[in-house]
Design a protein around this motif. Structure first.
Motif, PDB file in Angstrom:
ATOM      1  N   THR A  62       0.710  -1.296  -0.015  1.00  0.00           N
ATOM      2  CA  THR A  62      -0.013   0.050   0.024  1.00  0.00           C
ATOM      3  C   THR A  62       1.104   1.261  -0.051  1.00  0.00           C
ATOM      4  O   THR A  62       0.735   2.212  -0.711  1.00  0.00           O
ATOM      5  N   GLN A  63       1.988   1.227   0.623  1.00  0.00           N
ATOM      6  CA  GLN A  63       2.731   2.497   0.804  1.00  0.00           C
ATOM      7  C   GLN A  63       3.442   2.615  -0.827  1.00  0.00           C
ATOM      8  O   GLN A  63       3.417   3.810  -0.969  1.00  0.00           O
ATOM      9  N   TYR A  64       4.009   1.539  -1.164  1.00  0.00           N
ATOM     10  CA  TYR A  64       4.459   1.691  -2.574  1.00  0.00           C
ATOM     11  C   TYR A  64       3.352   2.222  -3.424  1.00  0.00           C
ATOM     12  O   TYR A  64       3.616   3.103  -4.425  1.00  0.00           O
ATOM     13  N   LEU A  65       2.065   1.541  -3.546  1.00  0.00           N
ATOM     14  CA  LEU A  65       1.179   2.035  -4.291  1.00  0.00           C
ATOM     15  C   LEU A  65       0.747   3.494  -4.192  1.00  0.00           C
ATOM     16  O   LEU A  65       0.637   4.586  -5.182  1.00  0.00           O
ATOM     17  N   ALA A  66       0.675   3.891  -2.857  1.00  0.00           N
ATOM     18  CA  ALA A  66       0.381   5.379  -2.491  1.00  0.00           C
ATOM     19  C   ALA A  66       1.413   6.226  -2.933  1.00  0.00           C
ATOM     20  O   ALA A  66       0.950   7.411  -3.587  1.00  0.00           O
ATOM     21  N   GLU A  67       2.754   5.871  -3.217  1.00  0.00           N
ATOM     22  CA  GLU A  67       3.783   6.777  -3.788  1.00  0.00           C
ATOM     23  C   GLU A  67       3.374   6.935  -5.240  1.00  0.00           C
ATOM     24  O   GLU A  67       3.764   7.874  -5.785  1.00  0.00           O
ATOM     25  N   ALA A  68       2.761   5.875  -5.685  1.00  0.00           N
ATOM     26  CA  ALA A  68       2.786   5.887  -7.314  1.00  0.00           C
ATOM     27  C   ALA A  68       1.606   6.428  -8.139  1.00  0.00           C
ATOM     28  O   ALA A  68       1.406   6.891  -9.034  1.00  0.00           O
ATOM     29  N   ALA A  69       0.433   6.161  -7.105  1.00  0.00           N
ATOM     30  CA  ALA A  69      -0.963   6.365  -7.533  1.00  0.00           C
ATOM     31  C   ALA A  69      -1.617   7.685  -7.231  1.00  0.00           C
ATOM     32  O   ALA A  69      -0.951   8.341  -6.440  1.00  0.00           O
ATOM     33  N   ARG A  70      -2.865   7.936  -7.907  1.00  0.00           N
ATOM     34  CA  ARG A  70      -3.547   9.416  -7.296  1.00  0.00           C
ATOM     35  C   ARG A  70      -4.212   8.875  -6.120  1.00  0.00           C
ATOM     36  O   ARG A  70      -4.207   9.694  -5.321  1.00  0.00           O
ATOM     37  N   GLN A  71      -4.880   7.534  -6.111  1.00  0.00           N
ATOM     38  CA  GLN A  71      -5.582   7.393  -4.864  1.00  0.00           C
ATOM     39  C   GLN A  71      -5.359   5.753  -4.861  1.00  0.00           C
ATOM     40  O   GLN A  71      -5.511   4.916  -5.854  1.00  0.00           O
ATOM     41  N   VAL A  72      -5.631   5.217  -3.743  1.00  0.00           N
ATOM     42  CA  VAL A  72      -5.557   3.731  -3.257  1.00  0.00           C
ATOM     43  C   VAL A  72      -6.746   3.347  -2.365  1.00  0.00           C
ATOM     44  O   VAL A  72      -6.945   4.241  -1.489  1.00  0.00           O
ATOM     45  N   ILE A  73      -7.371   2.525  -2.932  1.00  0.00           N
ATOM     46  CA  ILE A  73      -8.322   1.996  -1.857  1.00  0.00           C
ATOM     47  C   ILE A  73      -8.165   0.454  -1.645  1.00  0.00           C
ATOM     48  O   ILE A  73      -8.008  -0.113  -2.513  1.00  0.00           O
ATOM     49  N   ALA A  74      -7.713   0.540  -0.156  1.00  0.00           N
ATOM     50  CA  ALA A  74      -7.273  -0.807   0.239  1.00  0.00           C
ATOM     51  C   ALA A  74      -8.320  -1.675   1.243  1.00  0.00           C
ATOM     52  O   ALA A  74      -8.979  -1.021   2.247  1.00  0.00           O
ATOM     53  N   VAL A  75      -8.744  -2.829   0.679  1.00  0.00           N
ATOM     54  CA  VAL A  75      -9.944  -3.457   1.156  1.00  0.00           C
ATOM     55  C   VAL A  75      -9.383  -4.651   1.975  1.00  0.00           C
ATOM     56  O   VAL A  75      -8.625  -5.595   1.414  1.00  0.00           O
ATOM     57  N   GLU A  76      -9.409  -4.535   3.396  1.00  0.00           N
ATOM     58  CA  GLU A  76      -8.714  -5.836   4.336  1.00  0.00           C
ATOM     59  C   GLU A  76      -9.933  -6.305   5.155  1.00  0.00           C
ATOM     60  O   GLU A  76     -10.688  -5.776   5.710  1.00  0.00           O
ATOM     61  N   ILE A  77     -10.008  -7.596   5.060  1.00  0.00           N
ATOM     62  CA  ILE A  77     -11.095  -8.379   5.764  1.00  0.00           C
ATOM     63  C   ILE A  77     -10.770  -8.578   7.231  1.00  0.00           C
ATOM     64  O   ILE A  77     -11.576  -8.590   8.085  1.00  0.00           O
ATOM     65  N   ASP A  78      -9.282  -8.601   7.690  1.00  0.00           N
ATOM     66  CA  ASP A  78      -9.035  -8.864   8.897  1.00  0.00           C
ATOM     67  C   ASP A  78      -8.993  -7.749   9.945  1.00  0.00           C
ATOM     68  O   ASP A  78      -8.338  -7.002   9.760  1.00  0.00           O
ATOM     69  N   THR A  79     -10.035  -7.663  10.789  1.00  0.00           N
ATOM     70  CA  THR A  79     -10.206  -6.449  11.767  1.00  0.00           C
ATOM     71  C   THR A  79      -8.852  -6.131  12.405  1.00  0.00           C
ATOM     72  O   THR A  79      -8.591  -5.149  12.801  1.00  0.00           O
ATOM     73  N   ASN A  80      -8.267  -7.296  12.857  1.00  0.00           N
ATOM     74  CA  ASN A  80      -6.931  -7.214  13.603  1.00  0.00           C
ATOM     75  C   ASN A  80      -5.883  -6.141  12.845  1.00  0.00           C
ATOM     76  O   ASN A  80      -4.914  -5.737  13.400  1.00  0.00           O
ATOM     77  N   LEU A  81      -6.023  -6.235  11.544  1.00  0.00           N
ATOM     78  CA  LEU A  81      -5.045  -5.341  10.847  1.00  0.00           C
ATOM     79  C   LEU A  81      -5.315  -3.890  10.698  1.00  0.00           C
ATOM     80  O   LEU A  81      -4.446  -3.119  10.369  1.00  0.00           O
ATOM     81  N   ILE A  82      -6.649  -3.562  11.091  1.00  0.00           N
ATOM     82  CA  ILE A  82      -6.916  -2.118  10.813  1.00  0.00           C
ATOM     83  C   ILE A  82      -6.128  -1.304  11.720  1.00  0.00           C
ATOM     84  O   ILE A  82      -5.741  -0.097  11.043  1.00  0.00           O
ATOM     85  N   PRO A  83      -5.971  -1.288  12.831  1.00  0.00           N
ATOM     86  CA  PRO A  83      -4.996  -0.395  13.664  1.00  0.00           C
ATOM     87  C   PRO A  83      -3.536  -0.195  13.101  1.00  0.00           C
ATOM     88  O   PRO A  83      -3.073   0.809  13.417  1.00  0.00           O
ATOM     89  N   ILE A  84      -3.073  -1.495  12.847  1.00  0.00           N
ATOM     90  CA  ILE A  84      -1.807  -1.355  11.914  1.00  0.00           C
ATOM     91  C   ILE A  84      -1.744  -0.735  10.744  1.00  0.00           C
ATOM     92  O   ILE A  84      -1.076   0.146  10.659  1.00  0.00           O
ATOM     93  N   LEU A  85      -2.681  -0.792  10.005  1.00  0.00           N
ATOM     94  CA  LEU A  85      -2.840   0.284   8.845  1.00  0.00           C
ATOM     95  C   LEU A  85      -2.939   1.542   9.147  1.00  0.00           C
ATOM     96  O   LEU A  85      -2.455   2.461   8.521  1.00  0.00           O
TER      97      LEU A  85
END
Length: 291
Positions: A62-85
């Motif tokens: 996501t970090q790499y994509l954010a540097e390259a793209a205009r916008q990134v929508i990241a869809v994550e199913i695991d709730t435990n990863l949301i605070p990390i993101l």
């Protein structure tokens, strides 16, 4: 912001949050900057693009994509990863994280809302068990997509790009090739991930055809024929279609349809090209009209 492509930073984040890998989500995080750069390059991401990332994990790609793209929508199913993101993507204002199951997300609506209905690019590191439903879901929904660049199990990547007659050729090969042009970008060994998977992976780019290479009047019927012919690989195409509850035609009609292709009556489904399956479907569609 720490570059998560560096394994040291990945391990620090995992330990800080005491993150437990979940087998059911097939979680393997990429820790190789060369592979990350290859994926971004293969997807052809530019500052004009909206990228949909499926399964961002801790946000490495996501970090790499954010540097390259205009916008990134990241869809994550695991709730435990949301605070990390939240932490790893704090420095990027062009990223939206959605805690959802990608199979339930209305991607057409996202493309409309965030990209004015223009084609989006999809990037993902997909677990084995869900690769096919996600890719087929993206294609069958006819969402505007430019290309899908995904990390998948190596044998799945091989299956997507092989032609008739090989043992890997099947319903997935036909479906992918009907909708897109597959190209294997790189093979990725297990040591590029934490935790290490047991098998090799590959990055494959599927570039969406502007229009399918063959004309099937009834796409759904064509895919029913394809599924029926590969459900029992050892059987001839004729028996496969005769035995399938999904195929409502008589033995005689099925025999006549196969004959119309100019192939042997004992041909197997795995010998047919996507064009021949389309022809078969169109022959049956012709019957509908006569009824």
């Amino acid at each position: 912001m720490a570059d998560l492509g560096n394994p040291k930073h990945t391990i620090e984040i995992i330990q800080k949050y005491q993150f437990a890998f979940q087998k059911k989500f097939g979680q393997n995080f990429l820790i190789d900057t060369h592979v990350l750069e290859k994926i971004i390059g293969a997807a052809g991401v530019t500052k004009e693009d909206l990228v949909l990332e499926i399964g961002p994990g801790i946000g490495t790609m996501t970090q790499y994509l954010a540097e390259a793209a205009r916008q990134v929508i990241a869809v994550e199913i695991d709730t435990n990863l949301i605070p990390i993101l939240k932490e790893t993507l704090a420095g990027y204002e062009n990223v939206i994280v959605m805690n959802q199951d990608i199979l339930k997300v209305d991607i057409g609506k996202l493309a409309e809302e965030y990209n004015g209905g223009r084609p989006i690019k999809v990037v993902a590191n997909l677990p084995y068990y869900i690769t096919t439903p996600i890719i087929m879901g993206l294609f069958e929904s006819h969402v505007p997509i430019d290309n899908i660049t995904v990390m998948v199990q190596k044998e799945v990547a091989d299956r997507m790009q092989v032609g008739p007659g090989s043992k890997d050729y099947g319903a997935l090969s036909l479906a992918v090739q009907y909708y897109a042009e597959p190209y294997i970008v790189a093979n990725v060994p297990p040591n590029c991930f934490i935790p290490r998977p047991n098998v090799g992976s590959a990055v494959i780019r599927l570039t969406r055809h502007q229009k399918p290479p063959v004309e099937a009047e009834d796409e759904k019927l064509m895919f029913r024929l394809i599924r029926a012919s590969f459900n029992q690989r050892r059987k001839t195409l004729q028996n496969g279609l005769n035995n399938s509850p999904e195929i409502p035609y008589t033995k005689e009609q099925i025999a006549a349809a196969i004959e119309s292709l100019g192939v042997s009556p004992s041909v197997r489904g795995e010998a047919l090209t996507v064009a021949q399956f389309a022809e078969l479907a169109n022959w049956f569609s012709g019957l509908e009209i006569e009824k």
